[in-house]
Scaffold this motif. Sequence first.
Motif, PDB file in Angstrom:
ATOM      1  N   VAL A  10      -4.425  24.551  35.734  1.00 19.60           N
ATOM      2  CA  VAL A  10      -4.389  25.834  36.444  1.00 19.60           C
ATOM      3  C   VAL A  10      -4.403  26.976  35.429  1.00 19.60           C
ATOM      4  O   VAL A  10      -5.119  27.961  35.577  1.00 19.60           O
ATOM      5  N   THR A  13      -7.738  27.893  34.127  1.00 19.75           N
ATOM      6  CA  THR A  13      -8.617  28.672  34.998  1.00 19.75           C
ATOM      7  C   THR A  13      -8.585  30.148  34.633  1.00 19.75           C
ATOM      8  O   THR A  13      -9.513  30.887  34.923  1.00 19.75           O
ATOM      9  N   CYS A  14      -7.480  30.575  34.009  1.00 15.05           N
ATOM     10  CA  CYS A  14      -7.344  31.971  33.609  1.00 15.05           C
ATOM     11  C   CYS A  14      -8.357  32.284  32.523  1.00 15.05           C
ATOM     12  O   CYS A  14      -9.010  33.323  32.531  1.00 15.05           O
ATOM     13  N   LYS A  21     -15.910  37.010  33.208  1.00 14.80           N
ATOM     14  CA  LYS A  21     -15.893  38.467  33.345  1.00 14.80           C
ATOM     15  C   LYS A  21     -16.456  39.122  32.083  1.00 14.80           C
ATOM     16  O   LYS A  21     -17.261  40.035  32.156  1.00 14.80           O
ATOM     17  N   ARG A  57     -16.520  40.418  43.235  1.00 16.76           N
ATOM     18  CA  ARG A  57     -15.070  40.156  43.217  1.00 16.76           C
ATOM     19  C   ARG A  57     -14.304  41.316  42.599  1.00 16.76           C
ATOM     20  O   ARG A  57     -13.357  41.843  43.183  1.00 16.76           O
ATOM     21  N   GLY A  82      -0.230  36.298  39.167  1.00 18.60           N
ATOM     22  CA  GLY A  82      -1.171  35.407  38.478  1.00 18.60           C
ATOM     23  C   GLY A  82      -2.262  36.215  37.806  1.00 18.60           C
ATOM     24  O   GLY A  82      -3.445  35.915  37.915  1.00 18.60           O
ATOM     25  N   ALA A  83      -1.839  37.265  37.087  1.00 16.19           N
ATOM     26  CA  ALA A  83      -2.785  38.259  36.556  1.00 16.19           C
ATOM     27  C   ALA A  83      -3.663  37.725  35.426  1.00 16.19           C
ATOM     28  O   ALA A  83      -4.731  38.277  35.164  1.00 16.19           O
ATOM     29  N   GLY A  84      -3.210  36.673  34.756  1.00 18.74           N
ATOM     30  CA  GLY A  84      -3.991  36.163  33.626  1.00 18.74           C
ATOM     31  C   GLY A  84      -4.245  37.261  32.610  1.00 18.74           C
ATOM     32  O   GLY A  84      -3.350  38.025  32.259  1.00 18.74           O
ATOM     33  N   ASP A 106       2.716  36.033  35.408  1.00 15.01           N
ATOM     34  CA  ASP A 106       1.972  34.786  35.200  1.00 15.01           C
ATOM     35  C   ASP A 106       2.918  33.779  34.543  1.00 15.01           C
ATOM     36  O   ASP A 106       4.066  34.114  34.233  1.00 15.01           O
ATOM     37  N   PHE A 107       2.459  32.550  34.353  1.00 14.40           N
ATOM     38  CA  PHE A 107       3.275  31.557  33.663  1.00 14.40           C
ATOM     39  C   PHE A 107       3.676  32.101  32.285  1.00 14.40           C
ATOM     40  O   PHE A 107       2.859  32.756  31.626  1.00 14.40           O
ATOM     41  N   ALA A 154       6.873  34.216  34.840  1.00 13.21           N
ATOM     42  CA  ALA A 154       7.621  33.560  35.921  1.00 13.21           C
ATOM     43  C   ALA A 154       6.684  32.631  36.694  1.00 13.21           C
ATOM     44  O   ALA A 154       5.468  32.785  36.638  1.00 13.21           O
ATOM     45  N   ASP A 155       7.283  31.697  37.405  1.00 17.29           N
ATOM     46  CA  ASP A 155       6.515  30.798  38.259  1.00 17.29           C
ATOM     47  C   ASP A 155       6.550  31.357  39.679  1.00 17.29           C
ATOM     48  O   ASP A 155       7.638  31.514  40.259  1.00 17.29           O
ATOM     49  N   LEU A 156       5.378  31.650  40.220  1.00 20.98           N
ATOM     50  CA  LEU A 156       5.278  32.287  41.533  1.00 20.98           C
ATOM     51  C   LEU A 156       5.804  31.397  42.660  1.00 20.98           C
ATOM     52  O   LEU A 156       5.995  31.854  43.776  1.00 20.98           O
ATOM     53  N   ARG A 157       6.028  30.132  42.356  1.00 20.78           N
ATOM     54  CA  ARG A 157       6.532  29.223  43.386  1.00 20.78           C
ATOM     55  C   ARG A 157       8.036  29.366  43.587  1.00 20.78           C
ATOM     56  O   ARG A 157       8.602  28.773  44.481  1.00 20.78           O
ATOM     57  N   GLU A 182      -5.544  37.297  42.852  1.00 21.88           N
ATOM     58  CA  GLU A 182      -6.979  37.057  42.701  1.00 21.88           C
ATOM     59  C   GLU A 182      -7.171  35.629  42.193  1.00 21.88           C
ATOM     60  O   GLU A 182      -6.884  35.333  41.034  1.00 21.88           O
ATOM     61  N   CYS A 183      -7.607  34.743  43.073  1.00 25.94           N
ATOM     62  CA  CYS A 183      -7.814  33.333  42.722  1.00 25.94           C
ATOM     63  C   CYS A 183      -6.522  32.681  42.232  1.00 25.94           C
ATOM     64  O   CYS A 183      -6.490  32.092  41.151  1.00 25.94           O
TER      65      CYS A 183
HETATM   66  N1  SAM Z   1      -6.053  36.853  38.540  1.00 30.00           N
HETATM   67  C1  SAM Z   1      -6.747  36.629  37.274  1.00 30.00           C
HETATM   68  C2  SAM Z   1      -8.216  36.945  37.437  1.00 30.00           C
HETATM   69  O1  SAM Z   1      -8.701  36.928  38.559  1.00 30.00           O
HETATM   70  O2  SAM Z   1      -8.888  37.196  36.432  1.00 30.00           O
HETATM   71  C3  SAM Z   1      -6.584  35.171  36.809  1.00 30.00           C
HETATM   72  C4  SAM Z   1      -7.096  34.142  37.773  1.00 30.00           C
HETATM   73  S1  SAM Z   1      -6.848  32.471  37.227  1.00 30.00           S
HETATM   74  C5  SAM Z   1      -8.077  31.670  38.191  1.00 30.00           C
HETATM   75  C6  SAM Z   1      -5.335  31.958  38.029  1.00 30.00           C
HETATM   76  C7  SAM Z   1      -4.086  32.509  37.344  1.00 30.00           C
HETATM   77  O3  SAM Z   1      -2.950  32.270  38.165  1.00 30.00           O
HETATM   78  C8  SAM Z   1      -3.814  31.846  35.997  1.00 30.00           C
HETATM   79  O4  SAM Z   1      -3.599  32.832  35.017  1.00 30.00           O
HETATM   80  C9  SAM Z   1      -2.588  31.009  36.278  1.00 30.00           C
HETATM   81  O5  SAM Z   1      -1.788  30.829  35.132  1.00 30.00           O
HETATM   82  C10 SAM Z   1      -1.887  31.805  37.361  1.00 30.00           C
HETATM   83  N2  SAM Z   1      -0.992  30.991  38.194  1.00 30.00           N
HETATM   84  C11 SAM Z   1      -1.342  29.976  39.016  1.00 30.00           C
HETATM   85  N3  SAM Z   1      -0.243  29.426  39.582  1.00 30.00           N
HETATM   86  C12 SAM Z   1       0.818  30.127  39.115  1.00 30.00           C
HETATM   87  C13 SAM Z   1       2.229  30.045  39.337  1.00 30.00           C
HETATM   88  N4  SAM Z   1       2.738  29.118  40.118  1.00 30.00           N
HETATM   89  N5  SAM Z   1       3.024  30.916  38.695  1.00 30.00           N
HETATM   90  C14 SAM Z   1       2.505  31.863  37.866  1.00 30.00           C
HETATM   91  N6  SAM Z   1       1.178  31.997  37.624  1.00 30.00           N
HETATM   92  C15 SAM Z   1       0.351  31.136  38.239  1.00 30.00           C
END
Ligand code: SAM
Length: 318
Positions: A10, A13-14, A21, A57, A82-84, A106-107, A154-157, A182-183
């Motif tokens: 996961v 994916t960032c 982009k 997007r 999940g800003a990446g 984000d993580f 932080a973990d969004l869960r 976003e994703c």
């Molecule tokens: N939002 C950014 C963008 O669109 O460019 C990044 C998208 S990337 C596909 C997904 C992001 O969500 C990753 O940076 C990932 O680490 C974060 N993410 C996914 N699950 C997460 C969680 N449980 N806690 C924190 N971050 C999370």
Amino acid sequence: AGMDEADEAVRGTCEDASVCKRFAVSVGYWKDPYIQYFVRQAKERKAPEINRGYYARVQGVSYLLEAFLKKTECNCQIVNLGAGMDTLFWRLKDENLLPRKYFEVDFPMIVARKIHNIKSKPPLSKPIIETHSGDSLLIDSHSLDSSRYSIVGADLRFSSDLEEKLKKHQLDVHLPTVLVAECVLVYMTPQQSANLLKWAASTFPVAMFINYEQVNMADRFGQIMIENLQRRQCNLAGVEVCRSLESQKERLLLNGWENAHAIDMMKVYSFLPQADVKRIEELEFLDEKELFEQLMQHYCICWASKDSSNLGLADITF
Ligand code: SAM
């Protein structure tokens, strides 16, 4: 894949999102002078339909965000979930559209990387220092806190941990707040994303939620998309909610949000300023029009609001 491996995929994916982009920016789809400081240039060209997809997007999400900033006259907060490696803070500053405070989550591992880039690149750190006032700016390997910009690992869960960390960074739940995912939600189980949405709806009395992710995943093309992602060990725990525009909308409405909308990216594309769309359509020749349309029908933007102060958030639309 085990739990940690799945989380690792996961996080990968960032990197993907930012590399795509950066490539689209280098071709001229939109302007982002900051993305180059976060990711390497793509090794190979990305297909024109991918670039156009990222264009829609980024423009689509920005459109709704800016509508919110206008309604609230920037007297608001943005929380990017999940800003990446998102560069929105710097782009808003350049446009004179910074909210009172902009938060990212984000993580911790991703946040550490982002902060490292910020610390070592003056074009990134200068705007943060410039907009900072008062006491010393807090910056360590896992979080950054300045007057206008804050990054939280932080973990969004786990929403109570999330709330506690955001509050340490002066989150004000009484300011109008727009949350963006976003994703991101697709990587959580339906239960986990429902909890996050419910937390947000019950925490902020005046708010909007913007979600960009997959949709129509139950059809043949959607199945192929899922298989491709799974081949890269990606755990799409939440893909069930990406069944249809209806199920996307329903998730928002069932978890405390009002005035929910969900439209696919082909629709979004048709609502974007057509002069700019014409400009980008001339950048690269698109051979596979049908593939482009299929792709765009499998992503969507959903948004909803809660508006106890009657700011007119319910009117925000394309
Ligand atoms: N939002 C950014 C963008 O669109 O460019 C990044 C998208 S990337 C596909 C997904 C992001 O969500 C990753 O940076 C990932 O680490 C974060 N993410 C996914 N699950 C997460 C969680 N449980 N806690 C924190 N971050 C999370």
